[in-house]
Design a protein around this motif. Sequence first.
Motif, PDB file in Angstrom:
ATOM      1  N   GLY A  44       0.354  -1.855   0.244  1.00  0.00           N
ATOM      2  CA  GLY A  44      -0.135   0.135   0.260  1.00  0.00           C
ATOM      3  C   GLY A  44       0.852   1.097  -0.495  1.00  0.00           C
ATOM      4  N   GLY A  45       1.852   0.531  -0.263  1.00  0.00           N
ATOM      5  CA  GLY A  45       3.729   2.091   0.465  1.00  0.00           C
ATOM      6  C   GLY A  45       3.809   1.969   1.676  1.00  0.00           C
ATOM      7  N   GLY A  46       5.409   3.059   1.110  1.00  0.00           N
ATOM      8  CA  GLY A  46       5.998   2.562   2.708  1.00  0.00           C
ATOM      9  C   GLY A  46       7.348   1.674   2.648  1.00  0.00           C
ATOM     10  N   GLY A  47       7.887   1.465   3.785  1.00  0.00           N
ATOM     11  CA  GLY A  47       8.958   1.234   3.715  1.00  0.00           C
ATOM     12  C   GLY A  47       9.584   0.535   4.720  1.00  0.00           C
ATOM     13  N   THR A  48      11.067   0.513   5.113  1.00  0.00           N
ATOM     14  CA  THR A  48      11.688   0.152   6.178  1.00  0.00           C
ATOM     15  C   THR A  48      12.324   0.328   6.524  1.00  0.00           C
ATOM     16  OG1 THR A  48      12.220  -2.128   4.961  1.00  0.00           O
ATOM     17  CG2 THR A  48      10.616  -2.508   6.720  1.00  0.00           C
ATOM     18  N   SER A  49      13.681   0.304   7.353  1.00  0.00           N
ATOM     19  CA  SER A  49      14.880   0.921   7.780  1.00  0.00           C
ATOM     20  C   SER A  49      15.533   1.020   8.924  1.00  0.00           C
ATOM     21  CB  SER A  49      15.216   2.594   7.214  1.00  0.00           C
ATOM     22  OG  SER A  49      14.172   2.924   8.586  1.00  0.00           O
ATOM     23  N   SER A  50      16.252   0.449   8.593  1.00  0.00           N
ATOM     24  CA  SER A  50      17.176   0.387  10.592  1.00  0.00           C
ATOM     25  C   SER A  50      17.352   1.052  11.413  1.00  0.00           C
ATOM     26  CB  SER A  50      18.450  -1.079  10.462  1.00  0.00           C
ATOM     27  OG  SER A  50      18.128  -2.383   9.095  1.00  0.00           O
ATOM     28  N   GLU A  51      16.473   0.571  12.211  1.00  0.00           N
ATOM     29  CA  GLU A  51      16.888   1.862  13.213  1.00  0.00           C
ATOM     30  C   GLU A  51      18.248   1.216  14.390  1.00  0.00           C
ATOM     31  OE1 GLU A  51      14.633   4.593  14.324  1.00  0.00           O
ATOM     32  OE2 GLU A  51      14.511   4.179  12.436  1.00  0.00           O
ATOM     33  N   GLY A  52      19.038   2.409  14.592  1.00  0.00           N
ATOM     34  CA  GLY A  52      19.810   1.870  15.454  1.00  0.00           C
ATOM     35  C   GLY A  52      20.151   0.801  16.800  1.00  0.00           C
ATOM     36  N   GLY A  53      20.663   0.310  16.830  1.00  0.00           N
ATOM     37  CA  GLY A  53      20.387  -0.383  18.623  1.00  0.00           C
ATOM     38  C   GLY A  53      19.309  -1.946  18.050  1.00  0.00           C
ATOM     39  N   GLY A  54      19.567  -2.151  16.861  1.00  0.00           N
ATOM     40  CA  GLY A  54      18.599  -3.353  16.129  1.00  0.00           C
ATOM     41  C   GLY A  54      17.586  -2.807  16.458  1.00  0.00           C
ATOM     42  N   GLY A  55      16.371  -2.219  15.773  1.00  0.00           N
ATOM     43  CA  GLY A  55      14.878  -1.947  15.587  1.00  0.00           C
ATOM     44  C   GLY A  55      15.073  -1.782  14.100  1.00  0.00           C
ATOM     45  N   VAL A  56      13.846  -1.912  14.251  1.00  0.00           N
ATOM     46  CA  VAL A  56      13.422  -1.634  12.782  1.00  0.00           C
ATOM     47  C   VAL A  56      12.103  -0.217  12.495  1.00  0.00           C
ATOM     48  CG1 VAL A  56      11.557  -3.095  12.429  1.00  0.00           C
ATOM     49  CG2 VAL A  56      12.361  -2.625  10.154  1.00  0.00           C
ATOM     50  N   HIS A  57      12.018   0.663  11.630  1.00  0.00           N
ATOM     51  CA  HIS A  57      11.299   1.598  11.331  1.00  0.00           C
ATOM     52  C   HIS A  57      10.122   0.965  10.097  1.00  0.00           C
ATOM     53  CE1 HIS A  57       9.911   5.243   9.100  1.00  0.00           C
ATOM     54  NE2 HIS A  57       8.895   5.308  10.556  1.00  0.00           N
ATOM     55  N   LEU A  58       8.457   0.532  10.054  1.00  0.00           N
ATOM     56  CA  LEU A  58       8.113  -0.015   9.183  1.00  0.00           C
ATOM     57  C   LEU A  58       7.190   0.972   9.003  1.00  0.00           C
ATOM     58  CD1 LEU A  58       6.653  -3.183  11.382  1.00  0.00           C
ATOM     59  CD2 LEU A  58       8.470  -2.446   8.693  1.00  0.00           C
ATOM     60  N   ARG A  59       6.694   1.783   7.467  1.00  0.00           N
ATOM     61  CA  ARG A  59       6.059   2.763   7.075  1.00  0.00           C
ATOM     62  C   ARG A  59       4.976   1.987   6.182  1.00  0.00           C
ATOM     63  NH1 ARG A  59       9.005   6.483   4.568  1.00  0.00           N
ATOM     64  NH2 ARG A  59       8.225   6.193   2.310  1.00  0.00           N
ATOM     65  N   CYS A  60       3.952   1.559   6.485  1.00  0.00           N
ATOM     66  CA  CYS A  60       3.125   1.338   5.141  1.00  0.00           C
ATOM     67  C   CYS A  60       1.283   1.451   5.400  1.00  0.00           C
ATOM     68  CB  CYS A  60       2.737  -0.078   5.513  1.00  0.00           C
ATOM     69  SG  CYS A  60       3.793  -1.410   6.570  1.00  0.00           S
ATOM     70  N   GLY A  61       1.099   1.964   4.150  1.00  0.00           N
ATOM     71  CA  GLY A  61      -0.332   1.921   4.062  1.00  0.00           C
ATOM     72  C   GLY A  61      -1.319   0.966   4.104  1.00  0.00           C
ATOM     73  N   GLU A  62      -2.443   0.856   3.116  1.00  0.00           N
ATOM     74  CA  GLU A  62      -3.656   0.716   3.705  1.00  0.00           C
ATOM     75  C   GLU A  62      -3.460  -0.560   2.030  1.00  0.00           C
ATOM     76  OE1 GLU A  62      -8.112   1.988   3.334  1.00  0.00           O
ATOM     77  OE2 GLU A  62      -7.549   3.465   4.087  1.00  0.00           O
ATOM     78  N   GLY A  63      -3.299  -1.394   2.106  1.00  0.00           N
ATOM     79  CA  GLY A  63      -3.116  -2.287   0.870  1.00  0.00           C
ATOM     80  C   GLY A  63      -3.468  -3.616   1.461  1.00  0.00           C
ATOM     81  N   PRO A  64      -2.685  -5.081   0.394  1.00  0.00           N
ATOM     82  CA  PRO A  64      -1.782  -5.996   0.685  1.00  0.00           C
ATOM     83  C   PRO A  64      -1.305  -6.231   2.384  1.00  0.00           C
ATOM     84  CG  PRO A  64      -2.008  -5.739  -2.040  1.00  0.00           C
ATOM     85  CD  PRO A  64      -1.893  -4.370  -0.943  1.00  0.00           C
ATOM     86  N   ALA A  65      -1.406  -7.169   2.659  1.00  0.00           N
ATOM     87  CA  ALA A  65      -0.222  -7.370   3.648  1.00  0.00           C
ATOM     88  C   ALA A  65       1.094  -8.029   3.722  1.00  0.00           C
ATOM     89  CB  ALA A  65      -0.819  -8.736   4.851  1.00  0.00           C
ATOM     90  N   ALA A  66       2.267  -7.348   4.422  1.00  0.00           N
ATOM     91  CA  ALA A  66       3.364  -7.303   4.324  1.00  0.00           C
ATOM     92  C   ALA A  66       4.154  -8.539   5.308  1.00  0.00           C
ATOM     93  CB  ALA A  66       4.077  -6.106   5.475  1.00  0.00           C
ATOM     94  N   THR A  67       4.736  -9.278   4.840  1.00  0.00           N
ATOM     95  CA  THR A  67       4.877 -10.560   5.731  1.00  0.00           C
ATOM     96  C   THR A  67       6.811 -10.324   6.159  1.00  0.00           C
ATOM     97  OG1 THR A  67       3.867 -11.649   3.747  1.00  0.00           O
ATOM     98  CG2 THR A  67       5.985 -12.909   5.052  1.00  0.00           C
ATOM     99  N   ILE A  68       6.350 -10.228   7.467  1.00  0.00           N
ATOM    100  CA  ILE A  68       7.754  -9.867   7.629  1.00  0.00           C
ATOM    101  C   ILE A  68       8.952 -11.000   8.440  1.00  0.00           C
ATOM    102  CG2 ILE A  68       8.756  -8.459   9.790  1.00  0.00           C
ATOM    103  CD1 ILE A  68       6.285  -6.477   8.972  1.00  0.00           C
ATOM    104  N   ASN A  69      10.089 -11.252   8.896  1.00  0.00           N
ATOM    105  CA  ASN A  69      10.953 -12.545   8.843  1.00  0.00           C
ATOM    106  C   ASN A  69       9.353 -13.796   8.464  1.00  0.00           C
ATOM    107  OD1 ASN A  69      12.108 -10.921  10.355  1.00  0.00           O
ATOM    108  ND2 ASN A  69      10.919 -10.658  11.620  1.00  0.00           N
ATOM    109  N   GLU A  70       9.379 -14.246   7.866  1.00  0.00           N
ATOM    110  CA  GLU A  70       8.669 -14.832   7.085  1.00  0.00           C
ATOM    111  C   GLU A  70       7.733 -15.223   7.904  1.00  0.00           C
ATOM    112  OE1 GLU A  70      11.659 -17.394   5.029  1.00  0.00           O
ATOM    113  OE2 GLU A  70      12.418 -15.549   3.936  1.00  0.00           O
ATOM    114  N   THR A  71       7.593 -14.698   9.098  1.00  0.00           N
ATOM    115  CA  THR A  71       6.097 -15.740   9.794  1.00  0.00           C
ATOM    116  C   THR A  71       5.217 -15.098  10.449  1.00  0.00           C
ATOM    117  OG1 THR A  71       7.943 -14.711  11.650  1.00  0.00           O
ATOM    118  CG2 THR A  71       8.738 -17.074  10.993  1.00  0.00           C
ATOM    119  N   MET A  72       5.423 -12.882  10.202  1.00  0.00           N
ATOM    120  CA  MET A  72       4.347 -12.789  10.454  1.00  0.00           C
ATOM    121  C   MET A  72       3.698 -11.928   9.449  1.00  0.00           C
ATOM    122  SD  MET A  72       4.478  -9.642  13.287  1.00  0.00           S
ATOM    123  CE  MET A  72       4.372  -7.483  12.180  1.00  0.00           C
ATOM    124  N   SER A  73       2.335 -12.140   8.828  1.00  0.00           N
ATOM    125  CA  SER A  73       1.303 -10.721   8.333  1.00  0.00           C
ATOM    126  C   SER A  73       0.916  -9.602   9.306  1.00  0.00           C
ATOM    127  CB  SER A  73       0.508 -11.747   7.691  1.00  0.00           C
ATOM    128  OG  SER A  73      -0.429 -10.884   7.207  1.00  0.00           O
TER     129      SER A  73
END
Length: 92
Positions: A44-73
């Motif tokens: 639906g739009g957006g993306g991801t980026s690494s955050e310092g200290g072992g984190g992640v930033h997600l930015r998603c719009g409405e639309g099909p699901a994102a699959t994270i770590n091949e385990t989570m929708s």
Amino acid sequence: MGDVVRVPKAYGLGPIKVTAVTGDEVEMVAPLTGSGYSVSGCSGGGGTSSEGGGGVHLRCGEGPAATINETMSLKVVDILGEAAVLRIEPAE
């Protein structure tokens, strides 16, 4: 905004915190709990980026699901002003 969603450890993420809901996107941050990280989707739009200290930033719009770590929708079902409806479930 500011809500925190706890997810099972098997997903490789710590609690997901919603940091902003703007127009057509939801921004979230989460610490990584596993040794790696992968994402496909946020179609639906957006993306991801690494955050310092072992984190992640997600930015998603409405639309099909994102699959994270091949385990989570993660799907942004609806954005209603400053609120959003998210659906988090095991990936298929």
